[in-house]
Design an enzyme around this catalytic site. Structure first.
Site, PDB file in Angstrom:
ATOM      1  N   LYS A 118       1.885  -0.521  15.139  1.00 36.58           N
ATOM      2  CA  LYS A 118       0.531  -0.890  15.597  1.00 36.58           C
ATOM      3  C   LYS A 118       0.307  -0.483  17.049  1.00 36.58           C
ATOM      4  CE  LYS A 118      -1.205  -2.697  12.067  1.00 36.58           C
ATOM      5  NZ  LYS A 118      -1.919  -3.555  11.238  1.00 36.58           N
ATOM      6  N   LYS A 200       3.000   3.680   3.515  1.00 38.02           N
ATOM      7  CA  LYS A 200       2.463   2.514   2.812  1.00 38.02           C
ATOM      8  C   LYS A 200       0.945   2.607   2.665  1.00 38.02           C
ATOM      9  CE  LYS A 200       1.395  -1.400   4.684  1.00 38.02           C
ATOM     10  NZ  LYS A 200       1.021  -2.769   5.018  1.00 38.02           N
ATOM     11  N   LYS A 203      -4.966  -0.652   4.727  1.00 34.31           N
ATOM     12  CA  LYS A 203      -6.420  -0.659   4.868  1.00 34.31           C
ATOM     13  C   LYS A 203      -6.894   0.185   6.028  1.00 34.31           C
ATOM     14  CE  LYS A 203      -5.878  -5.293   6.628  1.00 34.31           C
ATOM     15  NZ  LYS A 203      -5.870  -6.627   6.062  1.00 34.31           N
TER      16      LYS A 203
HETATM   17  P1  ATP Z   1      -2.819  -3.019   8.037  1.00 37.49           P
HETATM   18  O1  ATP Z   1      -2.796  -1.689   7.450  1.00 37.49           O
HETATM   19  O2  ATP Z   1      -4.022  -3.321   8.872  1.00 37.49           O
HETATM   20  O3  ATP Z   1      -1.530  -3.393   8.682  1.00 37.49           O
HETATM   21  P2  ATP Z   1      -2.339  -4.003   5.432  1.00 37.49           P
HETATM   22  O4  ATP Z   1      -3.117  -3.070   4.590  1.00 37.49           O
HETATM   23  O5  ATP Z   1      -0.868  -3.837   5.530  1.00 37.49           O
HETATM   24  O6  ATP Z   1      -2.984  -4.061   6.878  1.00 37.49           O
HETATM   25  P3  ATP Z   1      -2.130  -6.816   5.433  1.00 37.49           P
HETATM   26  O7  ATP Z   1      -3.303  -7.683   5.637  1.00 37.49           O
HETATM   27  O8  ATP Z   1      -1.242  -6.609   6.615  1.00 37.49           O
HETATM   28  O9  ATP Z   1      -2.632  -5.444   4.899  1.00 37.49           O
HETATM   29  O10 ATP Z   1      -1.232  -7.324   4.219  1.00 37.49           O
HETATM   30  C1  ATP Z   1      -1.546  -8.396   3.413  1.00 37.49           C
HETATM   31  C2  ATP Z   1      -0.416  -8.685   2.436  1.00 37.49           C
HETATM   32  O11 ATP Z   1      -0.344  -7.656   1.483  1.00 37.49           O
HETATM   33  C3  ATP Z   1       0.969  -8.774   3.060  1.00 37.49           C
HETATM   34  O12 ATP Z   1       1.718  -9.732   2.332  1.00 37.49           O
HETATM   35  C4  ATP Z   1       1.531  -7.409   2.843  1.00 37.49           C
HETATM   36  O13 ATP Z   1       2.935  -7.412   2.766  1.00 37.49           O
HETATM   37  C5  ATP Z   1       0.922  -7.032   1.508  1.00 37.49           C
HETATM   38  N1  ATP Z   1       0.690  -5.581   1.439  1.00 37.49           N
HETATM   39  C6  ATP Z   1      -0.152  -4.852   2.222  1.00 37.49           C
HETATM   40  N2  ATP Z   1      -0.109  -3.574   1.886  1.00 37.49           N
HETATM   41  C7  ATP Z   1       0.779  -3.473   0.858  1.00 37.49           C
HETATM   42  C8  ATP Z   1       1.254  -2.382   0.074  1.00 37.49           C
HETATM   43  N3  ATP Z   1       0.834  -1.150   0.286  1.00 37.49           N
HETATM   44  N4  ATP Z   1       2.137  -2.646  -0.900  1.00 37.49           N
HETATM   45  C9  ATP Z   1       2.556  -3.908  -1.134  1.00 37.49           C
HETATM   46  N5  ATP Z   1       2.155  -4.967  -0.428  1.00 37.49           N
HETATM   47  C10 ATP Z   1       1.278  -4.763   0.560  1.00 37.49           C
END
Ligand code: ATP
Ligand code: LTN
Length: 334
Positions: A118, A200, A203
Site C-alpha cells: 500500500k 491478487k 478492488k
Molecule cells: P484492496 O485491494 O483495497 O487492498 P481488497 O480487494 O483486498 O482491497 P479487502 O477489503 O482488503 O479487499 O478484503 C476483504 C476480505 O476479502 C479480506 O478478508 C480479504 O482477505 C478477502 N479478499 C480480498 N481479496 C481477495 C481475493 N482476491 N481472494 C480471496 N480473498 C480475498
C-alpha cells in the site's frame, strides 16, 4: 457458574468500505461468514476507520458503508443471527488500538506485506494510520475475544500479528485476550486478477476484478478477456497455468464442482468455451445477491436499524474487554 459454562465460540471479521465488494472478498471471506453464522456468535463489521488509511471521498464512503451492509445481508448474513455494525460507531476500537500500539514494535509493523504494497501504491500519502493499520485490526479482533477470524489468505499475516500482540499483553498482565486463529477457505482463499493471474484480485484494479454488483454483460466481458495461456487445455497447474488454474478455482467455487469434475467436463474443449462458462457460473452465483442488495438499498430505515442495534450490542461487549485492559495497565477507573 458462568465460567464453567461453555461459551459459544466467537467470530469477528470485517471489510473496508474503500471500494465495491469483489468476487475475491465474497469467495475468500463473506461466503465463509455465511457458513459460520449458525455455529458461532458472529460479529461482522464495516471497517470505515481502516478505509481512511488511504484518502476517501466522504460522500462515497458514507454511501458505500451502507451499501456494504445491504450486500452483507444479501449474501445471506441474517441480521437476527449476527451482529453487524460500523466500526466508527464503537469508539472502543480506537481506544484499544491506542493502547495496543504501545505493545507493538515498529519493526513488526515494518514487516507487514500489506503496508509495503500500500505504501508503494500511495507513495505520496504514507500516513501513520496506514502504518498502524494492523494494530487497529488487532484491536477489532481482541476487543470481542474472537476465537476465529474468517479472511482470505492475504490477511493471515495480520491475524498472526494480532495473536502476537495479544499474547504479549497476556504474558505481561495475565490472561486478558483470547488468541484468535485465521479461518481461511480451501477454495477461493486467493482469487487472482483476471488481467494478471500472478497478482491478487483486488478492488484497486478494476480491470482484473469482478465486483459483486457488476452487470452480467460486464462480468461476461471480463471473463472472456481473462488472461490465460496458449496451450488450450483446461487443466489445473498453478505454476505453469496460473490463469486457467484461477478460472478453474472460480468455476468450482461458483458451482460446487471439484477440480477433477470440472477438468473432465471441459476435456478437449477450448478456452473459447471454458471462459464464458466460468462467466455464466459467476453471473448465476451473483444474480440473487444483486437482486436482494438492490431491493434492500431502497429501505434505508431497515439498514439503519441493523447497524444501530449492531453497534449497541458491540459497544456493550467491547466495553467489557476495554475496562479490563484499562484496569490492568493502571488507568484510574472513570
Ligand atoms: P484492496 O485491494 O483495497 O487492498 P481488497 O480487494 O483486498 O482491497 P479487502 O477489503 O482488503 O479487499 O478484503 C476483504 C476480505 O476479502 C479480506 O478478508 C480479504 O482477505 C478477502 N479478499 C480480498 N481479496 C481477495 C481475493 N482476491 N481472494 C480471496 N480473498 C480475498
Ligand atoms: N484488514 C482487513 C479488514 C479488517 C479485518 C479486521 C478483517 C479490518 N479489521 C478484523 C478481519 C478482522 C482487510 O480485509 N484488508
Amino acid at each position: 457458574m458462568e465460567q464453567t459454562q461453555e461459551r459459544k465460540k466467537r467470530i469477528f471479521s470485517g471489510i473496508q468500505p474503500s471500494g465495491e465488494l469483489t468476487l475475491g472478498s465474497y469467495l475468500g471471506a463473506i461466503r465463509n461468514w455465511v457458513l459460520l453464522q449458525d455455529t458461532y456468535e458472529c460479529l461482522y463489521c464495516i471497517v470505515d476507520m481502516h478505509a481512511i488509511t488511504v484518502r476517501q471521498d466522504p460522500a462515497l464512503l458514507r454511501r458505500r458503508s451502507v451499501a456494504q451492509l445491504a450486500q452483507y445481508v444479501a449474501c445471506g448474513l441474517d441480521p437476527q443471527k449476527n451482529i453487524m455494525f460500523i466500526q466508527s460507531h464503537v469508539p472502543q476500537h480506537a481506544e484499544l488500538s491506542w493502547i495496543l500500539g504501545c505493545y507493538t514494535q515498529f519493526g513488526e509493523l515494518s514487516r507487514m506485506t500489506q503496508f509495503k504494497a500500500k505504501s508503494q501504491q500511495h507513495a505520496d500519502n504514507i500516513t501513520a494510520g496506514l502504518f498502524t493499520y494492523p494494530v487497529l485490526m488487532a484491536a477489532d479482533i481482541l476487543l470481542y475475544q474472537a476465537d476465529l477470524v474468517p479472511v482470505g489468505e492475504d490477511q493471515r499475516q495480520h491475524v498472526e500479528l494480532c495473536r502476537d500482540i495479544g499474547q504479549r499483553f497476556n504474558s505481561v498482565y495475565s490472561d486478558t485476550f483470547v488468541l484468535p486463529e485465521a479461518f481461511i477457505p480451501k477454495m477461493g482463499a486467493r482469487v487472482m486478477s483476471l488481467g494478471d493471474p500472478t497478482s491478487k484480485m483486488s478492488k484497486s484494479d478494476p480491470d482484473g476484478c469482478v465486483f459483486l454488483m457488476d452487470k452480467p454483460e460486464d462480468i461476461m466481458r471480463k471473463f472472456k478477456r481473462a488472461v490465460t495461456d496458449c496451450e488450450a487445455a483446461v487443466k489445473f497447474d498453478r505454476e505453469n497455468k496460473p490463469g486457467i488454474s484461477n478460472l478453474l478455482t472460480i468455476y468450482c467455487a461458483a458451482t460446487g464442482k471439484t477440480v477433477e469434475e470440472a477438468q473432465t467436463a471441459f476435456e478437449g474443449q477450448g478456452y473459447g468455451i471454458f471462459k464464458p462458462a466460468v462467466g455464466e457460473a459467476v453471473v448465476e452465483l451473483l444474480r440473487p445477491i444483486q437482486e436482494e442488495a438492490n431491493h434492500l438499498m431502497s429501505d434505508k430505515a431497515y439498514l439503519e436499524g441493523i447497524y444501530k442495534e449492531g453497534a449497541e450490542r458491540a459497544r456493550y461487549m467491547a466495553n467489557k474487554t476495554l475496562t479490563k485492559v484499562q484496569r490492568k495497565i493502571g488507568f484510574v477507573a472513570r
